[in-house]
Motif scaffolding. Structure first.
Motif, mmCIF file in Angstrom:
data_model
loop_
_atom_site.group_PDB
_atom_site.id
_atom_site.type_symbol
_atom_site.label_atom_id
_atom_site.label_comp_id
_atom_site.label_asym_id
_atom_site.label_seq_id
_atom_site.Cartn_x
_atom_site.Cartn_y
_atom_site.Cartn_z
ATOM 1 N N ALA A 137 -49.894 25.727 23.602
ATOM 2 C CA ALA A 137 -49.428 24.923 24.520
ATOM 3 C C ALA A 137 -49.496 23.597 24.282
ATOM 4 C CB ALA A 137 -50.077 25.091 25.962
ATOM 5 N N THR A 138 -50.438 23.030 23.351
ATOM 6 C CA THR A 138 -50.546 21.629 23.094
ATOM 7 C C THR A 138 -50.217 21.357 21.646
ATOM 8 O OG1 THR A 138 -53.139 22.264 22.205
ATOM 9 C CG2 THR A 138 -52.622 21.434 24.551
ATOM 10 N N THR A 139 -49.639 22.167 21.066
ATOM 11 C CA THR A 139 -48.997 21.884 19.587
ATOM 12 C C THR A 139 -47.493 21.742 19.517
ATOM 13 O OG1 THR A 139 -49.134 24.100 18.997
ATOM 14 C CG2 THR A 139 -50.909 22.881 18.574
ATOM 15 N N TYR A 159 -50.891 30.516 29.038
ATOM 16 C CA TYR A 159 -50.913 29.494 27.888
ATOM 17 C C TYR A 159 -51.535 28.185 27.922
ATOM 18 C CZ TYR A 159 -47.681 32.289 25.000
ATOM 19 O OH TYR A 159 -47.123 33.457 24.386
ATOM 20 N N ALA A 160 -51.435 27.631 29.109
ATOM 21 C CA ALA A 160 -52.150 26.370 29.618
ATOM 22 C C ALA A 160 -53.512 26.875 29.754
ATOM 23 C CB ALA A 160 -51.543 25.887 30.932
ATOM 24 N N GLY A 161 -54.116 27.804 30.372
ATOM 25 C CA GLY A 161 -55.263 28.205 30.448
ATOM 26 C C GLY A 161 -55.945 27.970 29.300
ATOM 27 N N ALA A 162 -55.319 28.886 28.257
ATOM 28 C CA ALA A 162 -56.079 28.863 26.582
ATOM 29 C C ALA A 162 -56.373 27.606 26.221
ATOM 30 C CB ALA A 162 -55.119 29.649 25.795
ATOM 31 N N ALA A 163 -55.326 26.498 26.385
ATOM 32 C CA ALA A 163 -55.403 25.036 26.079
ATOM 33 C C ALA A 163 -56.626 24.493 26.888
ATOM 34 C CB ALA A 163 -54.055 24.516 26.258
ATOM 35 N N ASP A 164 -56.751 24.753 28.012
ATOM 36 C CA ASP A 164 -57.743 24.182 28.794
ATOM 37 C C ASP A 164 -59.072 24.816 28.516
ATOM 38 O OD1 ASP A 164 -58.800 22.567 30.804
ATOM 39 O OD2 ASP A 164 -59.058 24.196 32.206
ATOM 40 N N ALA A 165 -59.175 26.068 27.925
ATOM 41 C CA ALA A 165 -60.388 26.536 27.439
ATOM 42 C C ALA A 165 -60.966 25.964 26.316
ATOM 43 C CB ALA A 165 -60.369 28.156 27.486
ATOM 44 N N ASP A 166 -59.835 25.858 25.349
ATOM 45 C CA ASP A 166 -60.196 25.369 23.970
ATOM 46 C C ASP A 166 -60.714 23.926 24.232
ATOM 47 O OD1 ASP A 166 -59.566 25.237 20.842
ATOM 48 O OD2 ASP A 166 -58.974 23.490 21.768
ATOM 49 N N ALA A 167 -60.113 23.120 25.062
ATOM 50 C CA ALA A 167 -60.597 21.681 25.441
ATOM 51 C C ALA A 167 -61.956 21.454 25.796
ATOM 52 C CB ALA A 167 -59.652 21.023 26.353
ATOM 53 N N GLY A 179 -56.793 18.583 23.261
ATOM 54 C CA GLY A 179 -55.589 18.253 23.634
ATOM 55 C C GLY A 179 -55.675 17.609 25.303
ATOM 56 N N ALA A 180 -56.789 18.271 25.855
ATOM 57 C CA ALA A 180 -56.702 18.071 27.490
ATOM 58 C C ALA A 180 -56.695 16.511 27.850
ATOM 59 C CB ALA A 180 -57.653 18.873 28.077
ATOM 60 N N GLY A 181 -57.686 15.761 26.742
ATOM 61 C CA GLY A 181 -57.852 14.377 27.372
ATOM 62 C C GLY A 181 -56.607 13.570 27.182
ATOM 63 N N ALA A 182 -55.402 14.049 26.531
ATOM 64 C CA ALA A 182 -54.498 13.212 26.228
ATOM 65 C C ALA A 182 -53.103 13.886 27.127
ATOM 66 C CB ALA A 182 -53.894 13.554 24.704
ATOM 67 N N GLY A 183 -53.601 14.298 28.247
ATOM 68 C CA GLY A 183 -52.454 14.699 29.186
ATOM 69 C C GLY A 183 -51.849 16.189 28.838
ATOM 70 N N GLY A 184 -52.271 17.094 28.169
ATOM 71 C CA GLY A 184 -51.875 18.301 27.551
ATOM 72 C C GLY A 184 -51.790 19.263 28.883
ATOM 73 N N PRO A 185 -51.309 20.246 28.810
ATOM 74 C CA PRO A 185 -50.986 21.336 29.771
ATOM 75 C C PRO A 185 -52.272 21.887 30.382
ATOM 76 C CG PRO A 185 -49.425 21.920 28.031
ATOM 77 C CD PRO A 185 -50.283 20.651 27.618
ATOM 78 N N GLY A 186 -53.447 21.737 29.820
ATOM 79 C CA GLY A 186 -54.510 22.179 30.286
ATOM 80 C C GLY A 186 -55.537 20.862 30.856
ATOM 81 N N ALA A 187 -54.676 19.491 31.252
ATOM 82 C CA ALA A 187 -55.502 18.666 31.308
ATOM 83 C C ALA A 187 -55.806 18.458 32.799
ATOM 84 C CB ALA A 187 -54.926 17.427 31.110
ATOM 85 N N GLU A 215 -52.527 14.987 21.109
ATOM 86 C CA GLU A 215 -53.039 15.727 22.006
ATOM 87 C C GLU A 215 -53.789 16.811 21.210
ATOM 88 O OE1 GLU A 215 -50.229 17.796 24.718
ATOM 89 O OE2 GLU A 215 -48.818 16.442 24.514
ATOM 90 N N ASN A 216 -54.043 16.663 19.830
ATOM 91 C CA ASN A 216 -54.866 17.467 19.044
ATOM 92 C C ASN A 216 -55.660 16.608 18.252
ATOM 93 O OD1 ASN A 216 -54.038 20.556 19.228
ATOM 94 N ND2 ASN A 216 -52.138 19.304 19.309
ATOM 95 N N GLU A 217 -55.372 15.429 17.792
ATOM 96 C CA GLU A 217 -56.066 14.491 16.974
ATOM 97 C C GLU A 217 -55.719 13.016 17.315
ATOM 98 O OE1 GLU A 217 -57.188 14.213 12.204
ATOM 99 O OE2 GLU A 217 -56.391 16.116 13.189
ATOM 100 N N PRO A 218 -56.601 12.177 17.527
ATOM 101 C CA PRO A 218 -56.335 10.691 17.849
ATOM 102 C C PRO A 218 -55.382 10.107 16.683
ATOM 103 C CG PRO A 218 -58.626 11.126 18.238
ATOM 104 C CD PRO A 218 -57.923 12.132 17.423
ATOM 105 N N GLY A 219 -54.335 9.332 17.228
ATOM 106 C CA GLY A 219 -53.580 8.635 16.224
ATOM 107 C C GLY A 219 -52.726 9.260 15.449
ATOM 108 N N ILE A 220 -52.479 10.767 15.815
ATOM 109 C CA ILE A 220 -51.383 11.633 15.480
ATOM 110 C C ILE A 220 -50.510 12.134 16.282
ATOM 111 C CG2 ILE A 220 -51.198 13.791 13.664
ATOM 112 C CD1 ILE A 220 -52.528 11.429 12.376
ATOM 113 N N ALA A 221 -49.230 12.290 15.636
ATOM 114 C CA ALA A 221 -48.138 12.995 16.518
ATOM 115 C C ALA A 221 -47.341 14.060 15.707
ATOM 116 C CB ALA A 221 -47.186 11.962 17.071
ATOM 117 N N CYS A 222 -46.739 14.916 16.383
ATOM 118 C CA CYS A 222 -45.895 15.919 15.732
ATOM 119 C C CYS A 222 -44.579 16.244 16.321
ATOM 120 C CB CYS A 222 -46.663 17.297 15.668
ATOM 121 S SG CYS A 222 -48.157 17.405 14.648
#
Length: 277
Positions: A137-139, A159-167, A179-187, A215-222
């Motif tokens: 969800a966050t990649t 899918y959103a819950g898995a991202a939230d649990a990872d965060a 990723g949650a701290g950057a406004g991802g689906p689990g934020a 959403e996965n690493e500061p300063g990085i986008a995909c």
């Protein structure tokens, strides 16, 4: 054209090529013989051998068409374990064109698994490894893959819950780890992540490309596109770069490379979906 080293095998392959273009209706022996350029008795013997192994079959009205063994060959060729080798030349060409890190990934449950990567000539500021798993969800890779599916509310929540649990598991790492701290689906709160994911996937379908920023690493986008076989996503390809190189005109150029440079480099049978009009 140089003559085939084994004529009988060449006739069988020409027959298969011809059958592949006929569709489920097939064609009668006479029409096939004319298309292949051999006599009816010769082609009849060839088709008998192909039928024996399941590469051709005959319909009730006597027409010949491609058999199920041909499909099995294609499925084996494009199986997940073969994808890194099959797609690596395309990844290398894409990386050389944009001079950025390129990844190949597939879905594994609610995560993306990185199957291959090609690093650019210039130094890379992002950590990645083949075999690494991240919440889909966050990649960008995961979003590209999920954008090809018709997910109901329950699936979006998973899918959103898995991202939230990872965060949460990453603790204070925030966006750099989950990723949650950057406004991802689990934020946000319950249900908010699923709604946000639905919006993100709708935009990916419209644009024909998925993305994520820090959403996965500061300063990085995909940015990423799905790779389809027979209408089903089998993998996704992404370009990863510092945020400043995935903004404005620079981002547009990298998206163009994904959507225009990549497709002709893919093996036969694999395509990138068009963007919505």
């Amino acid at each position: 054209m140089e003559a085939s080293p084994l004529g009988s095998v060449d006739k069988a392959l020409l027959a298969l090529d011809t059958l592949a273009g006929l569709g489920p209706e097939g064609a009668p022996l006479a029409a096939l013989a004319q298309a292949v350029g051999v006599s009816k008795p010769t082609l009849h013997r060839t088709l008998a051998a192909l039928r024996h192994r399941g590469y051709a079959e005959q319909t009730a009205d006597g027409a010949y068409r491609l058999g199920p063994s041909a499909l099995a060959l294609g499925s084996a060729y494009l199986a997940e374990e073969n994808l890194p080798a099959l797609l690596h030349p395309a990844l290398a060409a894409l990386s050389a064109e944009v001079d950025e890190l390129v990844h190949l990934g597939v879905l594994a449950g609610r995560e993306v698994v990185y199957l291959d990567k090609v690093e650019p000539q210039r130094a890379v500021r992002v950590w990645s490894a083949v075999g690494r798993r991240r919440p889909a969800a966050t990649t960008a890779l995961g979003r590209a893959l999920l954008s090809t599916q018709d997910l109901d509310d329950a699936a979006l929540e998973r899918y959103a819950g898995a991202a939230d649990a990872d965060a949460r598991g990453a603790g204070a790492g925030g966006a750099g780890a989950g990723g949650a701290g950057a406004g991802g689906p689990g934020a946000a709160g319950p249900g908010d992540g699923a709604r946000r994911l639905r919006e993100v996937l709708a935009e990916a379908r419209r644009a024909g490309v998925a993305g994520e920023t820090e959403e996965n690493e500061p300063g990085i986008a995909c940015v990423a596109v799905p790779v389809l076989r027979a209408g089903r996503a089998v993998a996704a390809v992404s370009i990863t770069a510092p945020v400043e190189r995935l903004r404005g005109a620079a981002r547009a150029e990298r998206v163009r490379a994904l959507r225009e440079l990549l497709p002709p480099l893919l093996p036969a049978g694999l395509v990138v979906p068009p963007s919505a009009p």
